[in-house]
Design a protein around this motif. Structure first.
Motif, PDB file in Angstrom:
ATOM      1  N   ASP A 239      50.930  51.016  43.705  1.00 55.44           N
ATOM      2  CA  ASP A 239      50.622  49.965  44.566  1.00 55.44           C
ATOM      3  C   ASP A 239      50.752  48.511  43.832  1.00 55.44           C
ATOM      4  OD1 ASP A 239      49.710  51.866  46.539  1.00 55.44           O
ATOM      5  OD2 ASP A 239      47.579  51.611  46.345  1.00 55.44           O
ATOM      6  N   SER A 240      50.408  48.456  42.459  1.00 52.56           N
ATOM      7  CA  SER A 240      50.315  46.822  42.286  1.00 52.56           C
ATOM      8  C   SER A 240      51.803  46.606  42.057  1.00 52.56           C
ATOM      9  CB  SER A 240      49.674  47.252  40.495  1.00 52.56           C
ATOM     10  OG  SER A 240      50.454  47.744  39.826  1.00 52.56           O
TER      11      SER A 240
ATOM     12  N   ARG B 126      46.052  35.532  38.821  1.00 53.92           N
ATOM     13  CA  ARG B 126      45.678  36.213  39.483  1.00 53.92           C
ATOM     14  C   ARG B 126      44.370  35.932  39.643  1.00 53.92           C
ATOM     15  NH1 ARG B 126      45.280  42.137  38.040  1.00 53.92           N
ATOM     16  NH2 ARG B 126      45.849  41.544  35.797  1.00 53.92           N
ATOM     17  N   SER B 127      44.008  35.445  41.025  1.00 57.48           N
ATOM     18  CA  SER B 127      42.608  34.962  41.375  1.00 57.48           C
ATOM     19  C   SER B 127      42.577  34.806  42.869  1.00 57.48           C
ATOM     20  CB  SER B 127      42.350  33.588  40.519  1.00 57.48           C
ATOM     21  OG  SER B 127      41.508  32.878  41.191  1.00 57.48           O
ATOM     22  N   GLU B 128      41.096  34.723  43.329  1.00 60.14           N
ATOM     23  CA  GLU B 128      40.991  34.728  44.849  1.00 60.14           C
ATOM     24  C   GLU B 128      40.960  33.187  44.925  1.00 60.14           C
ATOM     25  OE1 GLU B 128      38.228  37.451  46.576  1.00 60.14           O
ATOM     26  OE2 GLU B 128      38.893  38.723  45.164  1.00 60.14           O
ATOM     27  N   SER B 129      40.151  32.361  44.054  1.00 58.05           N
ATOM     28  CA  SER B 129      39.914  30.958  44.218  1.00 58.05           C
ATOM     29  C   SER B 129      40.261  30.209  43.116  1.00 58.05           C
ATOM     30  CB  SER B 129      38.470  30.913  44.565  1.00 58.05           C
ATOM     31  OG  SER B 129      37.626  31.183  43.425  1.00 58.05           O
TER      32      SER B 129
ATOM     33  N   TRP C 136      47.475  34.326  43.228  1.00 57.27           N
ATOM     34  CA  TRP C 136      47.483  35.435  44.037  1.00 57.27           C
ATOM     35  C   TRP C 136      46.360  36.490  43.803  1.00 57.27           C
ATOM     36  CZ3 TRP C 136      52.058  39.335  43.621  1.00 57.27           C
ATOM     37  CH2 TRP C 136      52.378  39.554  42.539  1.00 57.27           C
ATOM     38  N   GLN C 137      46.003  37.514  44.947  1.00 57.53           N
ATOM     39  CA  GLN C 137      45.206  38.529  44.427  1.00 57.53           C
ATOM     40  C   GLN C 137      45.830  39.846  45.174  1.00 57.53           C
ATOM     41  OE1 GLN C 137      43.585  40.463  42.606  1.00 57.53           O
ATOM     42  NE2 GLN C 137      42.384  38.741  41.942  1.00 57.53           N
TER      43      GLN C 137
ATOM     44  N   SER D 252      45.852  42.679  45.320  1.00 50.47           N
ATOM     45  CA  SER D 252      45.043  43.919  46.133  1.00 50.47           C
ATOM     46  C   SER D 252      44.326  43.409  47.259  1.00 50.47           C
ATOM     47  CB  SER D 252      44.138  44.531  45.051  1.00 50.47           C
ATOM     48  OG  SER D 252      43.147  43.400  44.651  1.00 50.47           O
ATOM     49  N   GLU D 253      44.095  41.948  47.395  1.00 43.79           N
ATOM     50  CA  GLU D 253      43.577  41.468  48.461  1.00 43.79           C
ATOM     51  C   GLU D 253      44.587  40.745  49.418  1.00 43.79           C
ATOM     52  OE1 GLU D 253      40.005  41.793  48.668  1.00 43.79           O
ATOM     53  OE2 GLU D 253      40.097  42.593  46.885  1.00 43.79           O
ATOM     54  N   ASN D 254      45.545  41.056  49.332  1.00 41.86           N
ATOM     55  CA  ASN D 254      46.894  40.440  50.115  1.00 41.86           C
ATOM     56  C   ASN D 254      46.761  38.789  50.244  1.00 41.86           C
ATOM     57  OD1 ASN D 254      49.087  41.597  51.264  1.00 41.86           O
ATOM     58  ND2 ASN D 254      48.131  41.201  53.391  1.00 41.86           N
ATOM     59  N   ILE D 255      46.496  38.272  49.175  1.00 40.45           N
ATOM     60  CA  ILE D 255      46.093  36.782  49.012  1.00 40.45           C
ATOM     61  C   ILE D 255      47.409  36.267  48.110  1.00 40.45           C
ATOM     62  CG2 ILE D 255      44.608  34.959  48.303  1.00 40.45           C
ATOM     63  CD1 ILE D 255      42.419  36.734  48.761  1.00 40.45           C
TER      64      ILE D 255
END
Ligand SMILES: NC(=O)c1ccc[n+]([C@@H]2O[C@H](COP(=O)([O-])OP(=O)(O)OC[C@H]3O[C@@H](n4cnc5c(N)ncnc54)[C@H](OP(=O)(O)O)[C@@H]3O)[C@@H](O)[C@H]2O)c1
Length: 297
Positions: free
Chosen positions: A83-84, A32-35, A42-43, A45-48
Motif C-alpha cells: 500500500d505504501s 510526510r505530515s498532515e499539517s 503529504w500523508q 495513508s490519509e490520501n492527503i
C-alpha cells in the motif's frame, strides 16, 4: 533545477539530497505530515497531498515506501509494503498530472525484485517480470505511475539493485557479524546478487535527469553481479576475517520466514543495459574497491 523528493529521509534519499545540493540544485523534500508549513507535504495513508504551485518543480524523484526488510512478512506487513508504494504512487502521480506546470520528469522507485528468482541467467530491462510477492509489488508500483506518463511527463522506473552503503541496507546489517568472524555463505552461496554502490545510485539518478531520452524501466545495478559465495569471500578478505559460518537455507527460512527466499536465497543476475547503452560511467563497478572505498570514508 528544482527537485522534489519523496522518501527523502531514507538511505538513498539522504545521500541523493546531499549530492544534488552539492551540484547546485534546489531540493524540496515531500514531507510526510498532515499539517505542515512546508510547501510540499503529504500523508499517503490519509490520501492527503499538498503542492505549492508557486514553485515550479522540474524533476520529481519518488523513493517513498515502507522498508522491505523492516519486519517479518506477515499479511499485515505485506499490506503496508504494498500500500505504501501503490497508494502513495497513485496519490503523487494524480497530483502531478493535474498541475498547470508539470515537471519534466518523474523518476520513480522500483527494484530488481521485479524479475523474481532468475537463477544463473542474465536479465535486462526487456526481460519478463517474475513471480512472488516482491515481483508483484514492483509490477504494481510501476503500473501506478501510468497517469504521469499519460499526462506527458517523462517517467522512469528505477529497478534498483542491492545498494551498498555503510549507513543502512544489506551491507550495514552484514558488517558486524563479518567483523566478529561470524560471516559465511547463505544457503549454498550460488545465488547472484546484483549490487550497486550508493555513490553510483546518486550519480545514476543525476545521469537519468540529464539524459532526456531515457524512459521507462532502467536497471540501477553494477555491471558485475556476484554470487553470494564470492561476495562473502570478498567481504571477509577486505575485513581480514574468516567466513566459515554458513547460514543454511532452512535456518534462514526459520529466522526470516518468506523474506529469506526473496531477499537472501533468490538469485537475480541483472545487466544495466539502458545505462550502459546511454554511456553511463561508473564511479565504482568493482566490489572489492567499492567496499574498501566505503570503509575508508
Ligand atoms: N536500499 C536498497 O538496497 C533498495 C533496493 C531496491 C529498491 N529500493 C527502493 O528504493 C526506495 C528508497 O530506498 P531506501 O533504501 O532509501 O529506503 P528507506 O531507507 O527504507 O527509506 C524509505 C523512505 O520512505 C518513507 N517511508 C517509510 N515508510 C513509509 C510509508 N509507510 N509510507 C510512505 N513513505 C514511507 C520514509 O521517508 P520520509 O519519512 O521522508 O517520508 C523513508 O525514509 C524504496 O522504495 C526501496 O524499496 C531500495
Amino acid at each position: 533545477m528544482n527537485i522534489l523528493i519523496t522518501g527523502s529521509s531514507g538511505l538513498i534519499g539522504t545521500a541523493l539530497k546531499e549530492s544534488l545540493i552539492s551540484m547546485g540544485h534546489t531540493v524540496f523534500p515531500m514531507q510526510r505530515s498532515e499539517s505542515c508549513i512546508e510547501p510540499f507535504y503529504w500523508q499517503p495513508s490519509e490520501n492527503i497531498i499538498k503542492f505549492d504551485e508557486s514553485i515550479q518543480i522540474d524533476t520529481v524523484i519518488h523513493l517513498a515506501g515502507a522498508n522491505i526488510a523492516g519486519g517479518r512478512w506477515n499479511d499485515k506487513r505485506k499490506k503496508i509494503i504494498l500500500d505504501s508504494r501503490v497508494i502513495g504512487t497513485n496519490l503523487l502521480v494524480n497530483a502531478l498530472a493535474k498541475l498547470q506546470n508539470k515537471p519534466k520528469v518523474l523518476i520513480s522507485g522500483s527494484a530488481i525484485g521485479f524479475y523474481g528468482d532468475t537463477g544463473d541467467g542474465w536479465v535486462d530491462e526487456s526481460s519478463n517480470p517474475g513471480t512472488g510477492f516482491l515481483s508483484n509489488v514492483c509490477q504494481r508500483w510501476e503500473k501506478a505511475t501510468e497517469p504521469a506518463s499519460e499526462a506527458g511527463i517523462r517517467t522512469v522506473h528505477m529497478r534498483i539493485g542491492v545498494v551498498l552503503s555503510l549507513l543502512g541496507g544489506a551491507l550495514k546489517k552484514m558488517l558486524l557479524p563479518f567483523k566478529l568472524g561470524l560471516g559465511g555463505i547463505v544457503g549454498n552461496g550460488s545465488q547472484y546478487m546484483s549490487w550497486v554502490s550508493i555513490d553510483d545510485i546518486t550519480s545514476m539518478i543525476q545521469f537519468i535527469i540529464e539524459n532526456e531520452t531515457i524512459n521507462g524501466a532502467v536497471n540501477l545495478v553494477s555491471k558485475n553481479p556476484i554470487t553470494n559465495k564470492a561476495f562473502t569471500k570478498t567481504l571477509g578478505s577486505v575485513l581480514s576475517r574468516p567466513t566459515v559460518f554458513p547460514l543454511p537455507a532452512f535456518a534462514a527460512r526459520m529466522v526470516f520466514g518468506e523474506m529469506a527466499d526473496s531477499l537472501l536465497l533468490s538469485s537475480t543476475r541483472v545487466f544495466p543495459k539502458k545505462l550502459s547503452e546511454a554511456g553511463y560511467k561508473y564511479i565504482n563497478d568493482d566490489l572489492e574497491k567499492t567496499i574498501k572505498s566505503l570503509l575508508s570514508k
